[in-house]
Motif scaffolding. Structure first.
Motif, PDB file in Angstrom:
ATOM      1  N   ILE A 260       0.843  -1.191   0.000  1.00 12.08           N
ATOM      2  CA  ILE A 260       0.000   0.000   0.000  1.00 12.08           C
ATOM      3  C   ILE A 260       0.882   1.247   0.000  1.00 12.08           C
ATOM      4  CG2 ILE A 260      -1.724   1.325   1.270  1.00 12.08           C
ATOM      5  CD1 ILE A 260      -2.813  -1.312   2.368  1.00 12.08           C
ATOM      6  N   LEU A 261       0.646   2.106  -0.990  1.00  5.69           N
ATOM      7  CA  LEU A 261       1.385   3.367  -1.087  1.00  5.69           C
ATOM      8  C   LEU A 261       0.577   4.536  -0.551  1.00  5.69           C
ATOM      9  CD1 LEU A 261       2.950   2.992  -4.668  1.00  5.69           C
ATOM     10  CD2 LEU A 261       3.939   2.347  -2.456  1.00  5.69           C
ATOM     11  N   GLN A 262      -0.720   4.525  -0.836  1.00  4.35           N
ATOM     12  CA  GLN A 262      -1.611   5.595  -0.386  1.00  4.35           C
ATOM     13  C   GLN A 262      -2.944   4.972   0.035  1.00  4.35           C
ATOM     14  OE1 GLN A 262      -1.140   9.010  -0.109  1.00  4.35           O
ATOM     15  NE2 GLN A 262       1.027   8.720  -0.648  1.00  4.35           N
ATOM     16  N   ASP A 263      -3.390   5.298   1.232  1.00  3.29           N
ATOM     17  CA  ASP A 263      -4.669   4.806   1.758  1.00  3.29           C
ATOM     18  C   ASP A 263      -5.180   5.861   2.735  1.00  3.29           C
ATOM     19  OD1 ASP A 263      -6.821   3.188   2.436  1.00  3.29           O
ATOM     20  OD2 ASP A 263      -5.644   1.867   3.755  1.00  3.29           O
ATOM     21  N   PRO A 264      -5.482   7.052   2.216  1.00  5.09           N
ATOM     22  CA  PRO A 264      -5.721   8.199   3.095  1.00  5.09           C
ATOM     23  C   PRO A 264      -6.861   8.026   4.088  1.00  5.09           C
ATOM     24  CG  PRO A 264      -6.385   8.681   0.825  1.00  5.09           C
ATOM     25  CD  PRO A 264      -5.612   7.411   0.792  1.00  5.09           C
ATOM     26  N   ARG A 265      -7.869   7.237   3.742  1.00  2.00           N
ATOM     27  CA  ARG A 265      -8.997   7.047   4.653  1.00  2.00           C
ATOM     28  C   ARG A 265      -8.923   5.704   5.374  1.00  2.00           C
ATOM     29  NH1 ARG A 265     -10.393  10.376   0.793  1.00  2.00           N
ATOM     30  NH2 ARG A 265     -10.426   8.748  -0.796  1.00  2.00           N
ATOM     31  N   GLY A 266      -7.836   4.980   5.167  1.00  2.00           N
ATOM     32  CA  GLY A 266      -7.646   3.722   5.880  1.00  2.00           C
ATOM     33  C   GLY A 266      -8.642   2.648   5.521  1.00  2.00           C
ATOM     34  N   VAL A 267      -9.057   2.606   4.245  1.00  2.00           N
ATOM     35  CA  VAL A 267     -10.066   1.613   3.855  1.00  2.00           C
ATOM     36  C   VAL A 267      -9.447   0.309   3.359  1.00  2.00           C
ATOM     37  CG1 VAL A 267     -11.768   3.381   3.284  1.00  2.00           C
ATOM     38  CG2 VAL A 267     -10.230   2.549   1.501  1.00  2.00           C
ATOM     39  N   LEU A 268      -8.225   0.369   2.825  1.00  2.00           N
ATOM     40  CA  LEU A 268      -7.645  -0.834   2.227  1.00  2.00           C
ATOM     41  C   LEU A 268      -6.832  -1.650   3.234  1.00  2.00           C
ATOM     42  CD1 LEU A 268      -7.758  -2.112  -0.587  1.00  2.00           C
ATOM     43  CD2 LEU A 268      -5.475  -1.198  -1.000  1.00  2.00           C
ATOM     44  N   ALA A 269      -6.211  -1.002   4.178  1.00  2.00           N
ATOM     45  CA  ALA A 269      -5.351  -1.717   5.126  1.00  2.00           C
ATOM     46  C   ALA A 269      -6.101  -2.815   5.892  1.00  2.00           C
ATOM     47  CB  ALA A 269      -4.694  -0.740   6.094  1.00  2.00           C
ATOM     48  N   PRO A 270      -7.318  -2.552   6.412  1.00  2.22           N
ATOM     49  CA  PRO A 270      -8.026  -3.626   7.115  1.00  2.22           C
ATOM     50  C   PRO A 270      -8.376  -4.795   6.185  1.00  2.22           C
ATOM     51  CG  PRO A 270      -8.973  -1.487   7.657  1.00  2.22           C
ATOM     52  CD  PRO A 270      -8.047  -1.269   6.500  1.00  2.22           C
ATOM     53  N   LEU A 271      -8.718  -4.477   4.928  1.00  2.00           N
ATOM     54  CA  LEU A 271      -9.022  -5.543   3.978  1.00  2.00           C
ATOM     55  C   LEU A 271      -7.772  -6.373   3.707  1.00  2.00           C
ATOM     56  CD1 LEU A 271     -10.940  -6.939   2.004  1.00  2.00           C
ATOM     57  CD2 LEU A 271     -10.328  -5.213   0.294  1.00  2.00           C
ATOM     58  N   GLN A 272      -6.638  -5.710   3.543  1.00  2.00           N
ATOM     59  CA  GLN A 272      -5.404  -6.442   3.303  1.00  2.00           C
ATOM     60  C   GLN A 272      -5.079  -7.359   4.470  1.00  2.00           C
ATOM     61  OE1 GLN A 272      -1.301  -4.596   3.362  1.00  2.00           O
ATOM     62  NE2 GLN A 272      -1.415  -5.132   1.178  1.00  2.00           N
ATOM     63  N   GLU A 273      -5.247  -6.864   5.674  1.00  4.32           N
ATOM     64  CA  GLU A 273      -4.960  -7.687   6.844  1.00  4.32           C
ATOM     65  C   GLU A 273      -5.859  -8.925   6.868  1.00  4.32           C
ATOM     66  OE1 GLU A 273      -2.949  -8.900  10.163  1.00  4.32           O
ATOM     67  OE2 GLU A 273      -2.483  -7.231   8.826  1.00  4.32           O
ATOM     68  N   ALA A 274      -7.133  -8.748   6.515  1.00  5.65           N
ATOM     69  CA  ALA A 274      -8.066  -9.876   6.514  1.00  5.65           C
ATOM     70  C   ALA A 274      -7.712 -10.897   5.442  1.00  5.65           C
ATOM     71  CB  ALA A 274      -9.495  -9.374   6.304  1.00  5.65           C
ATOM     72  N   THR A 275      -7.296 -10.418   4.268  1.00  2.51           N
ATOM     73  CA  THR A 275      -7.038 -11.330   3.157  1.00  2.51           C
ATOM     74  C   THR A 275      -5.753 -12.128   3.317  1.00  2.51           C
ATOM     75  OG1 THR A 275      -5.894  -9.603   1.885  1.00  2.51           O
ATOM     76  CG2 THR A 275      -8.262  -9.846   1.531  1.00  2.51           C
ATOM     77  N   ARG A 276      -4.962 -11.806   4.282  1.00  6.87           N
ATOM     78  CA  ARG A 276      -3.738 -12.573   4.505  1.00  6.87           C
ATOM     79  C   ARG A 276      -4.021 -13.913   5.178  1.00  6.87           C
ATOM     80  NH1 ARG A 276       0.130  -7.348   5.804  1.00  6.87           N
ATOM     81  NH2 ARG A 276       0.755  -7.026   3.635  1.00  6.87           N
TER      82      ARG A 276
END
Length: 272
Positions: A144-160
């Motif tokens: 992740i390079l840019q995630d200003p509202r923090g929407v992708l980081a939780p999804l990435q954590e779940a998909t691991r």
């Protein structure tokens, strides 16, 4: 394996500007550079995650400015039903690819994966079809390079955490590999090499997906899938060499080689 790439100043600045485009939710580094399997001449693949309708005019202006020449940005669906859209840029002599991803659709596919559902869609550039879990694998393996509202980081954590229902569904789909080899066996004696090639390629693609799922590893597409599957634990001996030999032969002997590979992979899946 090479270390994961640090984005160049130009790529980092581009990601920052992309994240400010209307509708854009996140920008990630994907492809071989995110996974640490890149070569010095590898492209920079940027995944552009959006909701609603991305501002194509703003994206086109940004792309053209970055390249210093006009760039055509394909909107949603412009590159097909699954790859979606994006742009091919050359910045300072280096290829930079933008790939649009509808975040709502990605989240829907993730929901399907957790329930053991997947699709294989027709898509230009994917001769064995676009396997829908690729969307999820892209998120899991991206940087992740840019995630200003923090929407992708939780999804990435779940998909691991690889979903067990998806694992069962993809390993259970291995039956199609045997079916495809049986179809090739009927065509090989007549020298119908096109049909044999298509059937064997399909069989080997299914095996690659099944082996990755068996080991709870994401398989993104056909490119590099053979080497990736061959490197997994418990993959049958000489897996890649036998497949390569079968695809070079495309005759009755090649079909029997393929049949042996299918049997060996089925044995691995049944044992595990």
């Amino acid at each position: 394996m090479n270390p994961t790439c640090e984005p160049t100043p130009a790529v980092a600045a581009m990601a920052s500007r992309l994240a400010r485009v209307s509708g854009m939710e996140a920008v990630v580094l994907g492809g071989s550079r995110a996974r640490g399997t890149h070569r010095p001449d590898s492209d920079w693949d940027l995944g552009l995650y959006y909701r609603g309708t991305p501002d194509l005019a703003a994206l086109t202006a940004l792309a053209s400015e970055a390249q210093g020449a006009p760039v055509e940005v394909a909107g949603p669906g412009g590159w097909g039903p699954w790859v979606n859209g994006g742009a091919w840029l050359t910045v300072d002599g280096v290829a930079v690819d933008w790939i649009l991803r509808d975040l709502d659709r990605v989240e829907s596919v993730w929901s399907d994966c957790r329930e053991g559902r997947f699709e294989v869609g027709v898509q230009p550039g994917h001769p064995l079809g676009f396997w829908s879990p690729c969307y999820v694998g892209e998120v899991a393996l991206a940087r992740i390079l840019q995630d200003p509202r923090g929407v992708l980081a939780p999804l990435q954590e779940a998909t691991r955490v690889y979903p067990e229902p998806l694992r069962r569904a993809l390993t259970g789909a291995v039956w199609e590999a045997g079916f495809s080899v049986a179809s090739a066996r009927k065509s090989a004696p007549s020298g119908d090499t096109l049909h044999v090639a298509l059937c064997l390629s399909k069989a080997f693609g299914v095996l690659a997906q099944a082996l990755h799922a068996h080991h709870r590893a994401w398989c993104l597409n056909e490119k590099g899938a053979l080497a990736s599957a061959a490197a997994l634990p418990d993959t049958p001996a000489d897996f890649a060499d036998r497949i390569s030999a079968a695809l070079r032969g495309l005759d009755a002997s090649a079909v029997e080689t393929a049949a042996g590979v299918v049997r060996d992979v089925e044995a691995v899946l049944e044992a595990g």
